[in-house]
Scaffold this active site. Structure first.
Site, PDB file in Angstrom:
ATOM      1  N   GLY A  43      33.245 -14.505 -33.883  1.00 17.18           N
ATOM      2  CA  GLY A  43      34.241 -15.029 -32.924  1.00 17.18           C
ATOM      3  C   GLY A  43      35.433 -14.967 -33.189  1.00 17.18           C
ATOM      4  N   GLY A  46      37.080  -8.950 -31.859  1.00 16.23           N
ATOM      5  CA  GLY A  46      36.387  -8.199 -30.780  1.00 16.23           C
ATOM      6  C   GLY A  46      36.149  -8.500 -29.702  1.00 16.23           C
ATOM      7  N   ASP A  93      28.030 -16.314 -43.186  1.00 20.31           N
ATOM      8  CA  ASP A  93      27.603 -15.309 -43.431  1.00 20.31           C
ATOM      9  C   ASP A  93      25.748 -15.061 -42.403  1.00 20.31           C
ATOM     10  N   ARG A  95      23.269 -14.346 -42.294  1.00 20.44           N
ATOM     11  CA  ARG A  95      22.219 -13.195 -42.885  1.00 20.44           C
ATOM     12  C   ARG A  95      21.223 -14.997 -43.771  1.00 20.44           C
ATOM     13  N   TYR A 176      20.795   0.207 -25.376  1.00 14.48           N
ATOM     14  CA  TYR A 176      19.734   1.171 -26.173  1.00 14.48           C
ATOM     15  C   TYR A 176      18.873   0.031 -27.166  1.00 14.48           C
ATOM     16  N   PRO A 217      25.972  -4.751 -22.962  1.00 12.76           N
ATOM     17  CA  PRO A 217      27.094  -3.966 -22.610  1.00 12.76           C
ATOM     18  C   PRO A 217      27.345  -2.670 -22.942  1.00 12.76           C
ATOM     19  N   PRO A 219      29.776   0.844 -23.079  1.00 16.36           N
ATOM     20  CA  PRO A 219      31.388   0.828 -24.276  1.00 16.36           C
ATOM     21  C   PRO A 219      32.523   0.498 -23.958  1.00 16.36           C
ATOM     22  N   ARG A 228      33.491   2.467 -36.543  1.00 18.53           N
ATOM     23  CA  ARG A 228      32.158   2.933 -36.797  1.00 18.53           C
ATOM     24  C   ARG A 228      31.070   3.948 -36.380  1.00 18.53           C
TER      25      ARG A 228
HETATM   26  C1  HXC Z   1      25.467   5.464 -44.371  1.00 17.78           C
HETATM   27  C2  HXC Z   1      26.265   3.008 -45.668  1.00 17.78           C
HETATM   28  C3  HXC Z   1      27.575   3.651 -44.449  1.00 17.78           C
HETATM   29  C4  HXC Z   1      27.844   4.415 -43.952  1.00 17.78           C
HETATM   30  C5  HXC Z   1      27.873   1.840 -45.381  1.00 17.78           C
HETATM   31  N1  HXC Z   1      26.660   2.338 -45.631  1.00 17.78           N
HETATM   32  N2  HXC Z   1      28.289   1.893 -44.709  1.00 17.78           N
HETATM   33  N3  HXC Z   1      25.281   4.030 -45.413  1.00 17.78           N
HETATM   34  N4  HXC Z   1      26.463   5.203 -43.828  1.00 17.78           N
HETATM   35  N5  HXC Z   1      28.514   4.928 -42.989  1.00 17.78           N
HETATM   36  C6  HXC Z   1      25.689   1.289 -46.995  1.00 17.78           C
HETATM   37  C7  HXC Z   1      25.802   0.917 -47.929  1.00 17.78           C
HETATM   38  O1  HXC Z   1      25.498   2.017 -49.236  1.00 17.78           O
HETATM   39  C8  HXC Z   1      25.150  -0.085 -48.643  1.00 17.78           C
HETATM   40  O2  HXC Z   1      23.681   0.306 -48.833  1.00 17.78           O
HETATM   41  C9  HXC Z   1      24.532  -0.631 -47.624  1.00 17.78           C
HETATM   42  O3  HXC Z   1      24.935   0.152 -46.195  1.00 17.78           O
HETATM   43  C10 HXC Z   1      25.184  -2.111 -47.511  1.00 17.78           C
HETATM   44  O4  HXC Z   1      26.662  -1.712 -47.280  1.00 17.78           O
HETATM   45  P1  HXC Z   1      28.005  -2.709 -47.730  1.00 17.78           P
HETATM   46  O5  HXC Z   1      28.752  -2.069 -46.951  1.00 17.78           O
HETATM   47  O6  HXC Z   1      27.435  -3.360 -48.560  1.00 17.78           O
HETATM   48  O7  HXC Z   1      27.513  -3.671 -46.714  1.00 17.78           O
HETATM   49  P2  HXC Z   1      28.432  -5.065 -46.217  1.00 17.78           P
HETATM   50  O8  HXC Z   1      29.938  -5.455 -47.251  1.00 17.78           O
HETATM   51  O9  HXC Z   1      27.584  -6.422 -45.841  1.00 17.78           O
HETATM   52  O10 HXC Z   1      28.788  -4.544 -44.025  1.00 17.78           O
HETATM   53  C11 HXC Z   1      27.796  -4.754 -43.261  1.00 17.78           C
HETATM   54  C12 HXC Z   1      28.453  -2.596 -42.563  1.00 17.78           C
HETATM   55  C13 HXC Z   1      30.004  -3.083 -41.934  1.00 17.78           C
HETATM   56  C14 HXC Z   1      27.585  -2.903 -41.376  1.00 17.78           C
HETATM   57  C15 HXC Z   1      28.214  -1.645 -43.571  1.00 17.78           C
HETATM   58  O11 HXC Z   1      29.869  -1.763 -41.631  1.00 17.78           O
HETATM   59  C16 HXC Z   1      30.591  -4.189 -41.547  1.00 17.78           C
HETATM   60  O12 HXC Z   1      30.831  -5.187 -42.401  1.00 17.78           O
HETATM   61  N6  HXC Z   1      30.567  -4.502 -40.130  1.00 17.78           N
HETATM   62  C17 HXC Z   1      30.285  -5.186 -38.983  1.00 17.78           C
HETATM   63  C18 HXC Z   1      31.199  -4.477 -37.731  1.00 17.78           C
HETATM   64  C19 HXC Z   1      30.557  -4.208 -36.717  1.00 17.78           C
HETATM   65  O13 HXC Z   1      29.830  -3.255 -38.184  1.00 17.78           O
HETATM   66  N7  HXC Z   1      30.645  -3.980 -35.813  1.00 17.78           N
HETATM   67  C20 HXC Z   1      30.680  -2.840 -35.295  1.00 17.78           C
HETATM   68  C21 HXC Z   1      29.245  -2.944 -34.399  1.00 17.78           C
HETATM   69  S1  HXC Z   1      29.011  -2.331 -32.900  1.00 17.78           S
HETATM   70  P3  HXC Z   1      23.167   0.814 -50.439  1.00 17.78           P
HETATM   71  O14 HXC Z   1      22.018   1.024 -50.983  1.00 17.78           O
HETATM   72  O15 HXC Z   1      24.615   1.792 -50.923  1.00 17.78           O
HETATM   73  O16 HXC Z   1      23.448  -0.270 -51.089  1.00 17.78           O
HETATM   74  C22 HXC Z   1      27.567  -2.722 -31.851  1.00 17.78           C
HETATM   75  C23 HXC Z   1      28.034  -1.871 -30.782  1.00 17.78           C
HETATM   76  C24 HXC Z   1      26.308  -0.795 -30.372  1.00 17.78           C
HETATM   77  O17 HXC Z   1      26.726  -2.585 -32.343  1.00 17.78           O
HETATM   78  C25 HXC Z   1      27.194  -0.002 -29.446  1.00 17.78           C
HETATM   79  C26 HXC Z   1      28.249   0.340 -28.646  1.00 17.78           C
HETATM   80  C27 HXC Z   1      28.236   1.021 -27.034  1.00 17.78           C
HETATM   81  P1  NAP Z   2      33.367  -6.645 -33.753  1.00 19.51           P
HETATM   82  O1  NAP Z   2      34.041  -7.038 -33.340  1.00 19.51           O
HETATM   83  O2  NAP Z   2      33.020  -5.754 -35.332  1.00 19.51           O
HETATM   84  O3  NAP Z   2      32.317  -7.724 -33.703  1.00 19.51           O
HETATM   85  C1  NAP Z   2      31.699  -7.883 -34.891  1.00 19.51           C
HETATM   86  C2  NAP Z   2      31.398  -9.192 -35.549  1.00 19.51           C
HETATM   87  O4  NAP Z   2      30.342  -9.728 -36.592  1.00 19.51           O
HETATM   88  C3  NAP Z   2      32.828  -9.214 -36.010  1.00 19.51           C
HETATM   89  O5  NAP Z   2      33.704 -10.130 -36.070  1.00 19.51           O
HETATM   90  C4  NAP Z   2      32.086  -9.443 -37.198  1.00 19.51           C
HETATM   91  O6  NAP Z   2      33.119 -10.258 -38.222  1.00 19.51           O
HETATM   92  C5  NAP Z   2      30.658 -10.142 -37.312  1.00 19.51           C
HETATM   93  N1  NAP Z   2      30.136 -10.184 -38.427  1.00 19.51           N
HETATM   94  C6  NAP Z   2      29.075  -9.223 -39.091  1.00 19.51           C
HETATM   95  N2  NAP Z   2      29.023  -9.061 -39.858  1.00 19.51           N
HETATM   96  C7  NAP Z   2      28.565 -10.232 -40.634  1.00 19.51           C
HETATM   97  C8  NAP Z   2      27.756 -10.970 -40.633  1.00 19.51           C
HETATM   98  N3  NAP Z   2      26.668 -10.993 -41.556  1.00 19.51           N
HETATM   99  N4  NAP Z   2      27.673 -12.726 -40.608  1.00 19.51           N
HETATM  100  C9  NAP Z   2      29.080 -12.862 -39.693  1.00 19.51           C
HETATM  101  N5  NAP Z   2      28.973 -12.038 -38.963  1.00 19.51           N
HETATM  102  C10 NAP Z   2      29.212 -11.154 -39.011  1.00 19.51           C
HETATM  103  O7  NAP Z   2      32.227  -5.732 -32.478  1.00 19.51           O
HETATM  104  P2  NAP Z   2      31.956  -5.722 -31.375  1.00 19.51           P
HETATM  105  O8  NAP Z   2      32.303  -4.602 -30.541  1.00 19.51           O
HETATM  106  O9  NAP Z   2      32.955  -6.710 -31.015  1.00 19.51           O
HETATM  107  O10 NAP Z   2      31.708  -6.204 -31.373  1.00 19.51           O
HETATM  108  C11 NAP Z   2      30.528  -7.318 -30.221  1.00 19.51           C
HETATM  109  C12 NAP Z   2      28.922  -7.806 -30.378  1.00 19.51           C
HETATM  110  O11 NAP Z   2      29.380  -6.502 -28.982  1.00 19.51           O
HETATM  111  C13 NAP Z   2      27.962  -7.723 -30.970  1.00 19.51           C
HETATM  112  O12 NAP Z   2      26.715  -7.565 -31.007  1.00 19.51           O
HETATM  113  C14 NAP Z   2      27.498  -5.975 -30.572  1.00 19.51           C
HETATM  114  O13 NAP Z   2      26.513  -5.105 -31.304  1.00 19.51           O
HETATM  115  C15 NAP Z   2      27.882  -6.066 -28.747  1.00 19.51           C
HETATM  116  N6  NAP Z   2      28.326  -4.822 -28.612  1.00 19.51           N
HETATM  117  C16 NAP Z   2      29.622  -4.030 -28.287  1.00 19.51           C
HETATM  118  C17 NAP Z   2      30.141  -3.215 -28.458  1.00 19.51           C
HETATM  119  C18 NAP Z   2      31.311  -2.269 -27.937  1.00 19.51           C
HETATM  120  O14 NAP Z   2      31.203  -1.599 -26.532  1.00 19.51           O
HETATM  121  N7  NAP Z   2      32.483  -3.192 -28.082  1.00 19.51           N
HETATM  122  C19 NAP Z   2      28.794  -2.287 -26.868  1.00 19.51           C
HETATM  123  C20 NAP Z   2      27.870  -2.983 -26.623  1.00 19.51           C
HETATM  124  C21 NAP Z   2      27.570  -4.465 -27.203  1.00 19.51           C
HETATM  125  P3  NAP Z   2      33.453 -10.506 -40.567  1.00 19.51           P
HETATM  126  O15 NAP Z   2      33.372  -9.014 -40.603  1.00 19.51           O
HETATM  127  O16 NAP Z   2      34.634 -11.120 -40.092  1.00 19.51           O
HETATM  128  O17 NAP Z   2      32.099 -10.890 -40.676  1.00 19.51           O
END
Ligand code: HXC
Ligand code: NAP
Length: 313
Positions: A43, A46, A93, A95, A176, A217, A219, A228
């Site tokens: 929360g 985003g 977290d 997880r 998806y 949702p 985009p 990302r």
């Molecule tokens: C390949 C990758 C990578 C990349 C990380 N890894 N990034 N591999 N390409 N770009 C690998 C690492 O090398 C590691 O593997 C493993 O993934 C875990 O990475 P960490 O960095 O240690 O993990 P962590 O710190 O927990 O971070 C998690 C994360 C990071 C997912 C990688 O991006 C994150 O914190 N994301 C949170 C927010 C987020 O993703 N928001 C977007 C949601 S959008 P190894 O083997 O090296 O240990 C969404 C929208 C969908 O869901 C729909 C849109 C239309």
């Molecule tokens: P975002 O801002 O990156 O939101 C993801 C959130 O998850 C961050 O606040 C992050 O906070 C938290 N998070 C990640 N790993 C976590 C963990 N291990 N434990 C607890 N919190 C964690 O991206 P967003 O676009 O707003 O996405 C929100 C939701 O919408 C997601 O479920 C995504 O799949 C969905 N969605 C988004 C889109 C889009 O176009 N934006 C489209 C379809 C679906 P910390 O990094 O601080 O932990």
């Protein structure tokens, strides 16, 4: 019977709000969520932040959670200031089940209850699947699927034990979840699992007064997702608007409106549903003949003639 004064007050405000109406305006009536305590995972940024903001405006108390407590505290301060509502920021977290249980305990200590869980936290990035390590794949599955399961299980057990009423789990998935998608395979796999959990628990836990729904949702630009999923020049190269029949991306208030409805009592008969909010995006990709959009208007006369000329031949 409303008094004349109350009636004219209503008319004045109805007119004022009617003039402001639009898809990016707040939708529900004031205080629609008063008395509710809502936990929003992820929360602090985003879409989670956008939903939290609107829940607060509608009178809910909120708990925002993620891994980054500093970010959460900043968001909480900002939202308390702008809405006058109450926000409890908690590091958790998703997880780790023990952290989720501790988060629930802190929520109960502060607010005495929790009525709604929004499973919004997610991790995702684009990559050819063969480039992923086993841990990279696990990381996404763990945040999205295991994280949603952990929160749902902890809240569900608590709700069933305490016999609380009017409870909701709202899962944020993606389109998806049912089509699948190349290059985000761990996310697609995990979201499909969350969708299956949504539909399964909608039936199993309805007897405990727990409704379970999802939003899919399309985009909605956020920093977390766009950094990302469309890094660097990809934003320009793959303009998301072009994939969407309505010709635009989503606005955060639109999603917040839908989420507020689904966690409010107004949706009391909606259960096990996944509501898509994507401007028609996924269907555009799916329909067999949708590519005919590209045919210019003036060509249709000729095409019709060609088709008609084949009759009885
Ligand atoms: C390949 C990758 C990578 C990349 C990380 N890894 N990034 N591999 N390409 N770009 C690998 C690492 O090398 C590691 O593997 C493993 O993934 C875990 O990475 P960490 O960095 O240690 O993990 P962590 O710190 O927990 O971070 C998690 C994360 C990071 C997912 C990688 O991006 C994150 O914190 N994301 C949170 C927010 C987020 O993703 N928001 C977007 C949601 S959008 P190894 O083997 O090296 O240990 C969404 C929208 C969908 O869901 C729909 C849109 C239309
Ligand atoms: P975002 O801002 O990156 O939101 C993801 C959130 O998850 C961050 O606040 C992050 O906070 C938290 N998070 C990640 N790993 C976590 C963990 N291990 N434990 C607890 N919190 C964690 O991206 P967003 O676009 O707003 O996405 C929100 C939701 O919408 C997601 O479920 C995504 O799949 C969905 N969605 C988004 C889109 C889009 O176009 N934006 C489209 C379809 C679906 P910390 O990094 O601080 O932990």
């Amino acid at each position: 019977m409303p008094s004349v004064r109350a009636d004219s007050y209503y008319k004045r405000n109805f007119t004022k709000n009617f003039l402001k109406m639009g898809y990016n305006q707040p939708m529900l009536r004031d205080n629609a969520l008063e008395g509710q305590v809502i936990i929003i995972t992820g929360g602090g940024s985003g879409l989670g932040k956008a939903m939290t903001t609107y829940f607060l405006q509608l009178g809910a108390k909120t708990v925002i959670t993620s891994r980054n407590l500093d970010k959460l505290k900043k968001t909480a301060e900002e939202l308390e200031e702008s809405t006058g509502g109450e926000v409890l920021p908690l590091a958790c977290d998703v997880r780790h089940y023990d952290q989720v249980e501790a988060m629930l305990q802190s929520t109960l200590e502060k607010f005495g209850k929790a009525d709604v869980l929004v499973n919004n936290a997610a991790g995702n990035f684009i990559s050819p699947t063969e480039r992923l390590s086993a841990n990279a794949f696990d990381t996404i599955i763990d945040i999205v699927l295991k994280g949603s399961k952990n929160c749902t299980l902890a809240l569900g057990k608590h709700w069933i034990e305490t016999k609380q009423e009017k409870l909701t789990v709202l899962n944020i998935v993606t389109t998806y979840a049912w089509t699948g998608s190349a290059y985000v395979v761990p996310s697609a796999t995990a979201k499909a699992g969350v969708l299956a959990m949504t539909r399964s628990l909608a039936v199993e836990w309805a007897k405990y007064g727990i409704r379970t729904n999802a939003i899919a949702p399309g985009p909605f630009p956020t920093k977390g997702a766009w950094d990302r999923l469309l890094p660097g020049d990809l934003k320009e190269e793959f303009d998301m608007k072009k994939k969407i029949p309505l010709g635009r991306v989503g606005e955060h208030q639109e999603l917040a409106n839908l989420a507020a409805y689904l966690v409010s009592d107004f949706s009391a008969f909606v259960n096990g549903e996944v509501i898509t909010i994507d401007g028609g995006e996924w269907l555009k990709g799916a329909g067999e003949f949708n590519m005919l959009e590209k045919i210019p208007e003036e060509m249709w006369d000729m095409l019709e003639m060609m088709i008609r000329s084949k009759k009885n031949k």
